[in-house]
Motif scaffolding. Structure first.
Motif, PDB file in Angstrom:
ATOM      1  N   VAL A  17       0.836  -1.209   0.000  1.00 53.90           N
ATOM      2  CA  VAL A  17       0.000   0.000   0.000  1.00 53.90           C
ATOM      3  C   VAL A  17       0.866   1.253   0.000  1.00 53.90           C
ATOM      4  O   VAL A  17       0.644   2.180  -0.789  1.00 53.90           O
ATOM      5  CB  VAL A  17      -0.971   0.000   1.206  1.00 53.90           C
ATOM      6  CG1 VAL A  17      -1.708   1.327   1.318  1.00 53.90           C
ATOM      7  CG2 VAL A  17      -1.941  -1.161   1.103  1.00 53.90           C
ATOM      8  N   GLU A  18       1.862   1.298   0.861  1.00 52.18           N
ATOM      9  CA  GLU A  18       2.726   2.479   0.949  1.00 52.18           C
ATOM     10  C   GLU A  18       3.547   2.646  -0.329  1.00 52.18           C
ATOM     11  O   GLU A  18       3.766   3.776  -0.782  1.00 52.18           O
ATOM     12  CB  GLU A  18       3.631   2.385   2.177  1.00 52.18           C
ATOM     13  CG  GLU A  18       4.369   3.654   2.493  1.00 52.18           C
ATOM     14  CD  GLU A  18       3.471   4.850   2.816  1.00 52.18           C
ATOM     15  OE1 GLU A  18       3.984   5.994   2.761  1.00 52.18           O
ATOM     16  OE2 GLU A  18       2.274   4.675   3.130  1.00 52.18           O
ATOM     17  N   ARG A  21       1.151   4.191  -2.710  1.00 51.97           N
ATOM     18  CA  ARG A  21       0.821   5.560  -2.305  1.00 51.97           C
ATOM     19  C   ARG A  21       1.959   6.534  -2.615  1.00 51.97           C
ATOM     20  O   ARG A  21       1.735   7.672  -3.000  1.00 51.97           O
ATOM     21  CB  ARG A  21       0.492   5.576  -0.809  1.00 51.97           C
ATOM     22  CG  ARG A  21       0.060   6.936  -0.306  1.00 51.97           C
ATOM     23  CD  ARG A  21      -0.365   6.880   1.157  1.00 51.97           C
ATOM     24  NE  ARG A  21      -1.617   6.150   1.232  1.00 51.97           N
ATOM     25  CZ  ARG A  21      -1.854   5.134   2.079  1.00 51.97           C
ATOM     26  NH1 ARG A  21      -0.935   4.744   2.928  1.00 51.97           N
ATOM     27  NH2 ARG A  21      -3.013   4.527   2.086  1.00 51.97           N
ATOM     28  N   THR A  22       3.206   6.079  -2.421  1.00 55.06           N
ATOM     29  CA  THR A  22       4.365   6.960  -2.572  1.00 55.06           C
ATOM     30  C   THR A  22       5.094   6.782  -3.895  1.00 55.06           C
ATOM     31  O   THR A  22       6.081   7.475  -4.138  1.00 55.06           O
ATOM     32  CB  THR A  22       5.357   6.722  -1.417  1.00 55.06           C
ATOM     33  OG1 THR A  22       5.817   5.366  -1.483  1.00 55.06           O
ATOM     34  CG2 THR A  22       4.724   7.012  -0.070  1.00 55.06           C
ATOM     35  N   GLY A  65       1.217  10.048  -4.326  1.00 59.89           N
ATOM     36  CA  GLY A  65      -0.088  10.603  -3.997  1.00 59.89           C
ATOM     37  C   GLY A  65      -1.161  10.364  -5.032  1.00 59.89           C
ATOM     38  O   GLY A  65      -2.321  10.727  -4.822  1.00 59.89           O
ATOM     39  N   THR A  67      -2.735   7.765  -5.863  1.00 56.59           N
ATOM     40  CA  THR A  67      -3.801   6.838  -5.485  1.00 56.59           C
ATOM     41  C   THR A  67      -4.973   7.563  -4.833  1.00 56.59           C
ATOM     42  O   THR A  67      -6.064   7.014  -4.749  1.00 56.59           O
ATOM     43  CB  THR A  67      -3.285   5.733  -4.552  1.00 56.59           C
ATOM     44  OG1 THR A  67      -2.702   6.320  -3.390  1.00 56.59           O
ATOM     45  CG2 THR A  67      -2.272   4.844  -5.260  1.00 56.59           C
ATOM     46  N   ASP A  69      -6.153  11.008  -1.873  1.00 56.50           N
ATOM     47  CA  ASP A  69      -6.037  11.422  -0.475  1.00 56.50           C
ATOM     48  C   ASP A  69      -6.787  10.505   0.482  1.00 56.50           C
ATOM     49  O   ASP A  69      -6.393  10.351   1.635  1.00 56.50           O
ATOM     50  CB  ASP A  69      -6.547  12.858  -0.293  1.00 56.50           C
ATOM     51  CG  ASP A  69      -5.653  13.879  -0.971  1.00 56.50           C
ATOM     52  OD1 ASP A  69      -4.469  13.582  -1.212  1.00 56.50           O
ATOM     53  OD2 ASP A  69      -6.160  14.982  -1.280  1.00 56.50           O
ATOM     54  N   HIS A  71      -7.383   7.245  -0.019  1.00 59.17           N
ATOM     55  CA  HIS A  71      -7.022   5.844  -0.250  1.00 59.17           C
ATOM     56  C   HIS A  71      -6.687   5.175   1.084  1.00 59.17           C
ATOM     57  O   HIS A  71      -5.896   5.672   1.860  1.00 59.17           O
ATOM     58  CB  HIS A  71      -5.821   5.785  -1.195  1.00 59.17           C
ATOM     59  CG  HIS A  71      -5.310   4.416  -1.440  1.00 59.17           C
ATOM     60  ND1 HIS A  71      -3.969   4.156  -1.541  1.00 59.17           N
ATOM     61  CD2 HIS A  71      -5.944   3.228  -1.611  1.00 59.17           C
ATOM     62  CE1 HIS A  71      -3.794   2.867  -1.762  1.00 59.17           C
ATOM     63  NE2 HIS A  71      -4.976   2.279  -1.814  1.00 59.17           N
ATOM     64  N   ARG A  72      -7.340   4.037   1.344  1.00 58.55           N
ATOM     65  CA  ARG A  72      -7.067   3.288   2.570  1.00 58.55           C
ATOM     66  C   ARG A  72      -7.349   1.809   2.342  1.00 58.55           C
ATOM     67  O   ARG A  72      -8.090   1.447   1.431  1.00 58.55           O
ATOM     68  CB  ARG A  72      -7.867   3.818   3.744  1.00 58.55           C
ATOM     69  CG  ARG A  72      -9.356   3.684   3.597  1.00 58.55           C
ATOM     70  CD  ARG A  72     -10.095   4.535   4.634  1.00 58.55           C
ATOM     71  NE  ARG A  72     -11.530   4.373   4.551  1.00 58.55           N
ATOM     72  CZ  ARG A  72     -12.316   4.870   3.620  1.00 58.55           C
ATOM     73  NH1 ARG A  72     -11.786   5.576   2.637  1.00 58.55           N
ATOM     74  NH2 ARG A  72     -13.605   4.681   3.636  1.00 58.55           N
ATOM     75  N   GLU A  91      -9.947  -2.497  -0.336  1.00 57.87           N
ATOM     76  CA  GLU A  91      -9.196  -1.290  -0.677  1.00 57.87           C
ATOM     77  C   GLU A  91     -10.196  -0.227  -1.106  1.00 57.87           C
ATOM     78  O   GLU A  91     -10.966  -0.435  -2.041  1.00 57.87           O
ATOM     79  CB  GLU A  91      -8.180  -1.585  -1.779  1.00 57.87           C
ATOM     80  CG  GLU A  91      -7.185  -0.483  -1.962  1.00 57.87           C
ATOM     81  CD  GLU A  91      -5.890  -0.930  -2.620  1.00 57.87           C
ATOM     82  OE1 GLU A  91      -4.952  -0.122  -2.620  1.00 57.87           O
ATOM     83  OE2 GLU A  91      -5.816  -2.063  -3.138  1.00 57.87           O
ATOM     84  N   PHE A  94      -9.277   3.830  -4.066  1.00 55.23           N
ATOM     85  CA  PHE A  94      -8.049   3.622  -4.828  1.00 55.23           C
ATOM     86  C   PHE A  94      -8.277   4.187  -6.219  1.00 55.23           C
ATOM     87  O   PHE A  94      -9.058   3.643  -6.990  1.00 55.23           O
ATOM     88  CB  PHE A  94      -7.727   2.126  -4.879  1.00 55.23           C
ATOM     89  CG  PHE A  94      -6.454   1.790  -5.596  1.00 55.23           C
ATOM     90  CD1 PHE A  94      -5.232   2.142  -5.057  1.00 55.23           C
ATOM     91  CD2 PHE A  94      -6.487   1.110  -6.802  1.00 55.23           C
ATOM     92  CE1 PHE A  94      -4.055   1.813  -5.705  1.00 55.23           C
ATOM     93  CE2 PHE A  94      -5.317   0.775  -7.456  1.00 55.23           C
ATOM     94  CZ  PHE A  94      -4.088   1.130  -6.907  1.00 55.23           C
TER      95      PHE A  94
END
Length: 123
Positions: A17-18, A21-22, A65, A67, A69, A71-72, A91, A94
């Motif tokens: 996930v990270e 995200r990054t 970023g 994905t 703000d 996104h979880r 998810e 996304f």
């Protein structure tokens, strides 16, 4: 129900996930087994590909970023049987959509690694 020793599996999924995200391909790669694959839908199209496809796309197209703000990821369940595991994941937001995902993992000498990522878009 989460398994009592699921923390390393949760950490592996968190790296995925990270990494998304990054846009950190090295972090993303660290979550997957080198022979991993992925299967899922993109609207009416179905994708089946080696995980390298995800890494190449992330390196070429993904930006930090992107994905979203909101996104979880919620890990709903982890089942462990010896050195293999299955994680059911929801998810949310996304790239603006939701997906149900199923990750199979294997315990390696480097820790837990995802061997297959399968998903279905649900919203």
């Amino acid at each position: 129900m989460l398994a009592p020793d699921d923390a390393p599996i949760r950490d592996t999924i968190d790296r995925y996930v990270e990494g998304m995200r990054t846009a950190d391909v090295a972090l993303l790669r660290s979550a997957f087994h080198e022979h991993a694959s992925m299967f899922g839908d993109f609207g009416d199209d179905q994708m089946a590909a080696p995980i390298e496809t995800l890494f190449h796309w992330a390196a070429a197209e993904l930006e930090p970023g992107a994905t979203g703000d909101d996104h979880r990821v919620e890990i709903e369940d982890v089942e462990i049987a010896g050195d293999v595991a299955l994680a059911r994941v929801y998810e949310r937001d996304f790239f603006g959509g939701d997906a149900r995902e199923f990750f199979t993992l294997v315990r390696t000498s480097e820790g837990w690694r995802i061997t297959c990522k399968s998903w279905a878009t649900v919203a």
